[in-house]
Design a protein around this motif. Structure first.
Motif, mmCIF file in Angstrom:
data_model
loop_
_atom_site.group_PDB
_atom_site.id
_atom_site.type_symbol
_atom_site.label_atom_id
_atom_site.label_comp_id
_atom_site.label_asym_id
_atom_site.label_seq_id
_atom_site.Cartn_x
_atom_site.Cartn_y
_atom_site.Cartn_z
ATOM 1 N N ALA A 104 -31.357 -21.677 8.300
ATOM 2 C CA ALA A 104 -32.304 -20.660 7.827
ATOM 3 C C ALA A 104 -32.432 -19.618 8.927
ATOM 4 C CB ALA A 104 -33.658 -21.287 7.516
ATOM 5 N N TYR A 105 -32.382 -18.343 8.553
ATOM 6 C CA TYR A 105 -32.375 -17.286 9.562
ATOM 7 C C TYR A 105 -33.054 -16.035 9.012
ATOM 8 C CZ TYR A 105 -28.457 -15.476 6.803
ATOM 9 O OH TYR A 105 -27.662 -15.007 5.781
ATOM 10 N N THR A 106 -33.471 -15.179 9.934
ATOM 11 C CA THR A 106 -34.114 -13.920 9.586
ATOM 12 C C THR A 106 -33.317 -12.760 10.159
ATOM 13 O OG1 THR A 106 -36.329 -14.899 9.523
ATOM 14 C CG2 THR A 106 -36.199 -12.521 9.811
ATOM 15 N N VAL A 107 -33.006 -11.779 9.303
ATOM 16 C CA VAL A 107 -32.367 -10.538 9.740
ATOM 17 C C VAL A 107 -33.477 -9.509 9.942
ATOM 18 C CG1 VAL A 107 -30.728 -8.716 9.146
ATOM 19 C CG2 VAL A 107 -30.278 -11.088 8.450
ATOM 20 N N LYS A 108 -33.589 -8.982 11.155
ATOM 21 C CA LYS A 108 -34.712 -8.097 11.481
ATOM 22 C C LYS A 108 -34.631 -6.747 10.763
ATOM 23 C CE LYS A 108 -35.309 -10.161 16.061
ATOM 24 N NZ LYS A 108 -35.308 -9.913 17.512
ATOM 25 N N ASN A 109 -33.427 -6.191 10.680
ATOM 26 C CA ASN A 109 -33.217 -4.902 10.016
ATOM 27 C C ASN A 109 -31.879 -4.949 9.297
ATOM 28 O OD1 ASN A 109 -35.552 -3.255 11.170
ATOM 29 N ND2 ASN A 109 -34.539 -3.956 13.057
ATOM 30 N N ASP A 110 -31.715 -4.094 8.289
ATOM 31 C CA ASP A 110 -30.437 -4.027 7.589
ATOM 32 C C ASP A 110 -29.312 -3.762 8.589
ATOM 33 O OD1 ASP A 110 -31.768 -4.434 5.243
ATOM 34 O OD2 ASP A 110 -31.577 -2.385 4.500
ATOM 35 N N LEU A 111 -28.207 -4.495 8.427
ATOM 36 C CA LEU A 111 -27.094 -4.403 9.366
ATOM 37 C C LEU A 111 -25.894 -3.740 8.704
ATOM 38 C CD1 LEU A 111 -27.317 -8.023 10.837
ATOM 39 C CD2 LEU A 111 -28.329 -5.935 11.755
ATOM 40 N N THR A 112 -25.083 -3.057 9.497
ATOM 41 C CA THR A 112 -23.862 -2.443 8.978
ATOM 42 C C THR A 112 -22.683 -3.408 9.058
ATOM 43 O OG1 THR A 112 -23.377 -1.507 11.167
ATOM 44 C CG2 THR A 112 -24.627 -0.136 9.614
#
Length: 201
Positions: A128-136
């Motif tokens: 389980a993980y969290t992406v802080k901001n949209d990534l390219t």
């Protein structure tokens, strides 16, 4: 006490510069050795981004590539220009990057099968993980299986979500042959003898 190896910056520069090596303040030319294959107990090490060099009939390999393949953590100390190599401080270390935060890692050691009187096994983890901001670029979760000596003997990868938010993923290592006889409690012994390490790149 954890083993620690301190290597001078001069040696690191000699190993990491792709085409030019400095020796005794003299510039020399080295050849890229992209044709070489590095193996750790039969497992190939990816050197596509850090190509070995051949200089004076000797092969030079980037220390980080080789050390991490052997299960060591690599740390740079800018104050005294040294690089430290040490075994992980935990049996199951979680290596985090700045873009993605790991929330939890749940391992499964039940992936044991029998083939031709031998046991094969791999490790699978639910992440389980969290992406802080949209990534390219899609981050990659890397799972490594380590022996008691902290040598990486199998690995697996899985692309992760690029969208901001909390997500889940599953990743498995390739299977290895276990050195156990038919009388062993295979699943229990497997979980005791092998470790895992998770990183996100």
């Amino acid at each position: 006490m954890k083993k620690k190896l301190v290597v001078s910056l001069v040696l690191i520069i000699c190993l990491l510069v792709p085409m030019t090596v400095w020796a005794a303040s003299t510039q020399v030319t080295a050849n890229l050795a992209s044709h070489l294959t590095l193996l750790v107990k039969g497992r190939a090490i990816d050197t596509s981004a850090d190509t070995p060099l051949i200089y004076n009939e000797k092969t030079y390999v980037p220390l980080r590539v080789l050390s991490e393949a052997l299960g060591y953590e690599v740390k740079w100390n800018g104050e005294n220009s040294t690089i430290e190599f040490e075994l992980p401080k935990e049996s199951y270390p979680l290596i985090r990057n700045e873009e993605v935060d790991l929330i939890s890692v749940a391992p499964n050691y039940e992936l044991v099968s029998q083939w031709d009187q031998e046991y094969l096994a791999g490790i699978e983890v639910d992440v389980a993980y969290t992406v802080k901001n949209d990534l390219t670029r899609e981050p990659v979760v890397v799972l490594e299986m380590l022996s008691k000596d902290h040598v990486v003997i199998a690995s697996g990868t899985q692309l992760l979500n690029t969208k901001k938010g909390t997500h889940k993923a599953k990743v498995s290592t390739s299977k290895i042959r276990l050195p156990y006889g038919p009388e062993a409690d295979v699943k229990k012994t497997f979980a005791q003898d092998y470790y895992y390490r998770v990183s996100i790149k």
